[in-house]
Design a protein around this motif. Sequence first.
Motif, PDB file in Angstrom:
ATOM      1  N   TRP B  51     -42.088  39.904  29.255  1.00  0.00           N
ATOM      2  CA  TRP B  51     -43.275  40.296  30.042  1.00  0.00           C
ATOM      3  C   TRP B  51     -43.468  39.377  31.253  1.00  0.00           C
ATOM      4  CZ3 TRP B  51     -43.335  38.227  25.188  1.00  0.00           C
ATOM      5  CH2 TRP B  51     -44.197  37.195  24.896  1.00  0.00           C
ATOM      6  N   ALA B  52     -44.583  38.643  31.367  1.00  0.00           N
ATOM      7  CA  ALA B  52     -44.784  37.830  32.564  1.00  0.00           C
ATOM      8  C   ALA B  52     -44.664  36.343  32.265  1.00  0.00           C
ATOM      9  CB  ALA B  52     -46.153  38.149  33.176  1.00  0.00           C
ATOM     10  N   THR B  79     -43.639  44.276  32.171  1.00  0.00           N
ATOM     11  CA  THR B  79     -45.057  43.993  32.409  1.00  0.00           C
ATOM     12  C   THR B  79     -45.249  43.240  33.723  1.00  0.00           C
ATOM     13  OG1 THR B  79     -45.480  43.968  30.033  1.00  0.00           O
ATOM     14  CG2 THR B  79     -47.128  42.929  31.427  1.00  0.00           C
ATOM     15  N   SER B 111     -48.099  49.525  30.208  1.00  0.00           N
ATOM     16  CA  SER B 111     -49.500  49.103  30.243  1.00  0.00           C
ATOM     17  C   SER B 111     -50.313  49.807  31.320  1.00  0.00           C
ATOM     18  CB  SER B 111     -49.585  47.581  30.473  1.00  0.00           C
ATOM     19  OG  SER B 111     -49.009  46.879  29.390  1.00  0.00           O
ATOM     20  N   LYS B 139     -47.053  50.664  25.092  1.00  0.00           N
ATOM     21  CA  LYS B 139     -47.355  49.517  24.245  1.00  0.00           C
ATOM     22  C   LYS B 139     -48.544  49.825  23.342  1.00  0.00           C
ATOM     23  CE  LYS B 139     -45.644  46.003  27.481  1.00  0.00           C
ATOM     24  NZ  LYS B 139     -44.285  46.015  26.891  1.00  0.00           N
ATOM     25  N   ARG B 170     -42.134  46.476  21.636  1.00  0.00           N
ATOM     26  CA  ARG B 170     -42.884  45.227  21.755  1.00  0.00           C
ATOM     27  C   ARG B 170     -42.169  44.096  21.008  1.00  0.00           C
ATOM     28  NH1 ARG B 170     -48.975  44.889  22.608  1.00  0.00           N
ATOM     29  NH2 ARG B 170     -47.926  43.273  23.806  1.00  0.00           N
TER      30      ARG B 170
ATOM     31  N   LYS C 208     -51.124  35.776  17.261  1.00  0.00           N
ATOM     32  CA  LYS C 208     -51.396  36.461  18.522  1.00  0.00           C
ATOM     33  C   LYS C 208     -52.621  37.359  18.425  1.00  0.00           C
ATOM     34  CE  LYS C 208     -49.610  40.190  20.315  1.00  0.00           C
ATOM     35  NZ  LYS C 208     -48.854  41.243  21.038  1.00  0.00           N
ATOM     36  N   ILE C 233     -46.875  29.312  26.175  1.00  0.00           N
ATOM     37  CA  ILE C 233     -46.619  30.157  27.355  1.00  0.00           C
ATOM     38  C   ILE C 233     -47.096  31.592  27.097  1.00  0.00           C
ATOM     39  CG2 ILE C 233     -44.746  31.229  28.700  1.00  0.00           C
ATOM     40  CD1 ILE C 233     -45.459  28.430  29.678  1.00  0.00           C
ATOM     41  N   PRO C 234     -46.724  32.215  25.985  1.00  0.00           N
ATOM     42  CA  PRO C 234     -47.277  33.543  25.697  1.00  0.00           C
ATOM     43  C   PRO C 234     -48.810  33.565  25.713  1.00  0.00           C
ATOM     44  CG  PRO C 234     -45.371  33.177  24.303  1.00  0.00           C
ATOM     45  CD  PRO C 234     -45.604  31.889  25.056  1.00  0.00           C
ATOM     46  N   GLU C 236     -50.760  31.659  27.441  1.00  0.00           N
ATOM     47  CA  GLU C 236     -51.211  31.540  28.829  1.00  0.00           C
ATOM     48  C   GLU C 236     -51.168  32.908  29.523  1.00  0.00           C
ATOM     49  OE1 GLU C 236     -52.627  28.892  29.821  1.00  0.00           O
ATOM     50  OE2 GLU C 236     -52.971  29.471  31.899  1.00  0.00           O
ATOM     51  N   THR C 237     -50.147  33.704  29.234  1.00  0.00           N
ATOM     52  CA  THR C 237     -50.093  35.044  29.848  1.00  0.00           C
ATOM     53  C   THR C 237     -51.233  35.922  29.345  1.00  0.00           C
ATOM     54  OG1 THR C 237     -48.592  35.968  28.176  1.00  0.00           O
ATOM     55  CG2 THR C 237     -47.573  34.930  30.113  1.00  0.00           C
ATOM     56  N   LEU C 240     -54.286  35.124  31.300  1.00  0.00           N
ATOM     57  CA  LEU C 240     -54.209  35.570  32.689  1.00  0.00           C
ATOM     58  C   LEU C 240     -54.178  37.095  32.820  1.00  0.00           C
ATOM     59  CD1 LEU C 240     -51.641  32.946  34.037  1.00  0.00           C
ATOM     60  CD2 LEU C 240     -54.073  33.122  34.663  1.00  0.00           C
ATOM     61  N   GLY C 241     -54.239  37.804  31.688  1.00  0.00           N
ATOM     62  CA  GLY C 241     -54.155  39.261  31.759  1.00  0.00           C
ATOM     63  C   GLY C 241     -52.767  39.724  32.155  1.00  0.00           C
ATOM     64  N   LEU C 242     -51.753  38.981  31.757  1.00  0.00           N
ATOM     65  CA  LEU C 242     -50.389  39.327  32.134  1.00  0.00           C
ATOM     66  C   LEU C 242     -49.521  39.650  30.918  1.00  0.00           C
ATOM     67  CD1 LEU C 242     -49.814  36.755  35.035  1.00  0.00           C
ATOM     68  CD2 LEU C 242     -50.202  39.229  35.226  1.00  0.00           C
ATOM     69  N   ARG C 243     -50.170  40.111  29.872  1.00  0.00           N
ATOM     70  CA  ARG C 243     -49.440  40.636  28.728  1.00  0.00           C
ATOM     71  C   ARG C 243     -50.141  41.935  28.341  1.00  0.00           C
ATOM     72  NH1 ARG C 243     -47.367  37.463  23.191  1.00  0.00           N
ATOM     73  NH2 ARG C 243     -45.874  39.094  22.680  1.00  0.00           N
ATOM     74  N   GLY C 244     -49.402  42.865  27.749  1.00  0.00           N
ATOM     75  CA  GLY C 244     -49.971  44.182  27.456  1.00  0.00           C
ATOM     76  C   GLY C 244     -51.372  44.131  26.853  1.00  0.00           C
ATOM     77  N   ASP C 245     -51.584  43.234  25.892  1.00  0.00           N
ATOM     78  CA  ASP C 245     -52.825  43.200  25.122  1.00  0.00           C
ATOM     79  C   ASP C 245     -54.066  42.909  25.955  1.00  0.00           C
ATOM     80  OD1 ASP C 245     -51.357  42.782  22.225  1.00  0.00           O
ATOM     81  OD2 ASP C 245     -50.371  41.744  23.865  1.00  0.00           O
ATOM     82  N   PHE C 247     -53.920  43.170  29.529  1.00  0.00           N
ATOM     83  CA  PHE C 247     -53.512  43.549  30.894  1.00  0.00           C
ATOM     84  C   PHE C 247     -54.681  44.085  31.720  1.00  0.00           C
ATOM     85  CE2 PHE C 247     -51.380  46.126  34.139  1.00  0.00           C
ATOM     86  CZ  PHE C 247     -50.285  45.348  34.480  1.00  0.00           C
ATOM     87  N   HIS C 248     -55.538  44.892  31.071  1.00  0.00           N
ATOM     88  CA  HIS C 248     -56.623  45.538  31.812  1.00  0.00           C
ATOM     89  C   HIS C 248     -57.938  44.773  31.725  1.00  0.00           C
ATOM     90  CE1 HIS C 248     -54.483  49.135  32.968  1.00  0.00           C
ATOM     91  NE2 HIS C 248     -53.856  49.020  31.821  1.00  0.00           N
ATOM     92  N   LEU C 251     -58.588  42.924  35.126  1.00  0.00           N
ATOM     93  CA  LEU C 251     -58.458  43.820  36.282  1.00  0.00           C
ATOM     94  C   LEU C 251     -59.714  44.650  36.464  1.00  0.00           C
ATOM     95  CD1 LEU C 251     -54.868  45.262  36.036  1.00  0.00           C
ATOM     96  CD2 LEU C 251     -55.767  43.800  37.841  1.00  0.00           C
TER      97      LEU C 251
END
Lengths: 253, 253, 253
Positions: B51-52, B79, B111, B139, B170, C208, C233-234, C236-237, C240-245, C247-248, C251
Amino acid sequence: MNFELNQLPFRTVKPREAGFTMAMDKGLSPREAEDFISVAGDYVDIVKLGWATSFVSGGLDAKLAIYREAKIPVYFGGTLFEAFLIRNQLADYERLLEKHQVTHVEISDGSIDMQESEKYRLISHFAKNYTVLSEVGSKDASKVLAPYKWVEKMKSELDAGSWKVITEAREGGNVGVFQSSGEARGGLIEEILNFVPKEKILWEAPKKEQQVFFIQALGNDVNLGNIAPNEVIPLETLRLGLRGDTFHLFLNR
Amino acid sequence: MNFELNQLPFRTVKPREAGFTMAMDKGLSPREAEDFISVAGDYVDIVKLGWATSFVSGGLDAKLAIYREAKIPVYFGGTLFEAFLIRNQLADYERLLEKHQVTHVEISDGSIDMQESEKYRLISHFAKNYTVLSEVGSKDASKVLAPYKWVEKMKSELDAGSWKVITEAREGGNVGVFQSSGEARGGLIEEILNFVPKEKILWEAPKKEQQVFFIQALGNDVNLGNIAPNEVIPLETLRLGLRGDTFHLFLNR
Amino acid sequence: MNFELNQLPFRTVKPREAGFTMAMDKGLSPREAEDFISVAGDYVDIVKLGWATSFVSGGLDAKLAIYREAKIPVYFGGTLFEAFLIRNQLADYERLLEKHQVTHVEISDGSIDMQESEKYRLISHFAKNYTVLSEVGSKDASKVLAPYKWVEKMKSELDAGSWKVITEAREGGNVGVFQSSGEARGGLIEEILNFVPKEKILWEAPKKEQQVFFIQALGNDVNLGNIAPNEVIPLETLRLGLRGDTFHLFLNR
C-alpha cells in the motif's frame, strides 16, 4: 542474565538434557542467525532447519558455520529425511550430513507410510554415527493415534537408539498431542509421561498457550520445540516465571 | 538449490511468466532487504511495497537500489496509486516512478470508486511506459462481485494493456476470492480460469492454507502474491512438494 | 516523508504528547534495533522492552545505547517492576534504572495484588525521579473492572504523578478494554474519555483491527501502544489515511 533477581526457579544450563529449547529456523539469513544467537544463544539448545527449507535457502553454508561456531547443534527437518528416503537417496542424505558436519538427524514418518520395524532399523542405523531425534505422530490431522500406541512407539524408538523423541505438532501447532484448535490433549500427555521419562521427550509447542500449558503441567524443565527464533526469549521468561502467565507458578512453591 | 533431489516437479526459472512469487515488503530496512534477497532472491520475482508504506519508510532510496541491483522489479502498492489519483496528483505519481526508476505500476480501485472505462483508460495510459499490474476486487468485504463480473473485468483489463491481473485478498487474506474466514471461493476461481489464461493471473495468497489450495488446485506454476518475505522460502518448498502439505502432490504424477 | 501528497490529515511530530506510538521490543538484537530505527525512527515515540525480556536478552547494553543515541526513550515492562517489587528488591530496581540511564518507568499491578494506596504511593515516589507510565487493568481476563472503577483508578494515578496511564491489553490484545475475542469494549472506552483527557491515555492496541478502531473512534492523534516493531510503519499509514481501512476517514473531513 543481565541483572540479579532473587527467588528464581532452578534453571538448567547448557549443555541441557532437560529444559531445553529447540528453535525452528525456516530460512534465516546468516546475518539473521547471528542476530538470533547474539540475543538468545544461551537459551537455544538445538536448531532445526524446518522441513526442507535448507534445500532452497541461500547462504546455507555460511549459516551452518555460524551455528557451528556458536556450538549450537543443527539438524535438518524430518521432511527432508523423508524426501530423500522416498526417492531411495538415503546414501545421498548421509553424504549431505557429512559434508555439512551435521551431527544430529531426525528420523520421522510424518508424511510417508513406514513399517514400524523399518523405522526402528533406520533409527539404529543412524544412531551409530549421529545423535538421533525421532518423531512420533502424523502431520495429517485425521490420523489420530491411540494413547497406548503413542507410548509403544516412543518407547520402541528410544530402545532403537533415539536420543529424544519428538511429538509432532507442525509449525501451526494443531496436530498430534494438540487438537485442531491448538488445545493440548491432556489425557494423552499424562499417559505418555506415565511410561516415558520426561527428559527423553521433546514437545513441539510453537504457540505461547502450548508453552504455558507444558510449563504449568510439567515444570520449567520440560523440553520444548518448534519455537520461532524471536520467541525463544519470550519462552525463557515463561520458564523463569517472569511473564504474566507463569508469574506465580514458581513464587508459590 | 543446495543439493540434489530426484523426481522434483518441473519448476520455472527467472524470468518467470508462470509460477512466480510476488513478495510484499511493508517496511523492510535496506539491510533486511539484503538479507531477504540473500536467502530467497532466486524465488522472488517481484516485490510490492505494500500500500503506501513507501511514503513513510526510512531508507527507501537505498532499498530500491538494493532491489535494482538484484534485478528484482519493485512496484508501489495500488493504494498509493489511488491516494495520488484521488488527490489529482497523477502527474506527481509519474514523476515519482521516473525518479525511482520504477518499471512496474499497479492500477487499482480497491479503496475508491472508479468508472470501468476510466480504469481501462488509465491502464492503457500507463502501459505505454510501464509494465502494468491491475487489481480486481474491493478491499471492502461487503462488496461481493458476481463471477461473470470478475471475468469481464479481468479480460477487459488485460485487453487494455495489463501485464497481469491481481485478485485482491489484502494482507489478511480475507476478501475477494476468499471468504472472510480465509477460505477460497472455489466456484469463483473455476469460473475465472475458464476464461482467463492462468499465467495472466496473480492470486494474492498471504496465508499458507491459501497457497496450498492454489498449488493443489492449479499446479505449482500458479502465480502467487502478497507473500511475506520470510514466507517465500516456505512457499518454494510447497511448490516443490517438499513440505507435508504438498509432499505427495507431485510424487504421484 | 519520502514524497509530497496533498490533503493529508494533521500529524503531530516529535516530541509528541498526542498521536504517539509505543513499540514493544521483546528481544530485538542491537542490529535489529538499528534497522527498526532506520525505517521507523520518526514514528516511534517510546519503546517498551516487553515484560521481563530485558532480563534474558543478550546485547542489552548495546541496544539501550542505540535507542539513547536515537533519542527514543526506553522503559522496562511493568512485569519486571512487579518481579522486583514482589521480591522486595525495589532498591535494586532503582539502581538498575540508574545504571542504564533509563528515564521512564512503568508502575503496574497486572500480575500482583496491590492496595490502591500503595500503587499511588509508588507512582508518587518514582515520579520524583522518573517519567512514570502506570498501567490499569489486569492481565487476567477473568478480572473485569467496572467502567467507573477504570475512571477512578486512571484519574487517581494521574493525580499521583503518572505522565500517562496505559490500558492493559497484553501482547495478544485480548484483555482489559478488549474482549477475549479482541473486540473493543466501546461503552467502557466512551466512559473513560468522558473523564480522562485523551492525551493522557496510552491504549495498548497490538492488533490492526484495534488500531483502526481507535483511529476511527478517537482520531489519528490517539496514543497507541504494544505495537510490534515491524507494524509501526503500517500503523503510521493508518494514521495518515493511506491504508484501505482509513483511506476515506480524513479525506471526507
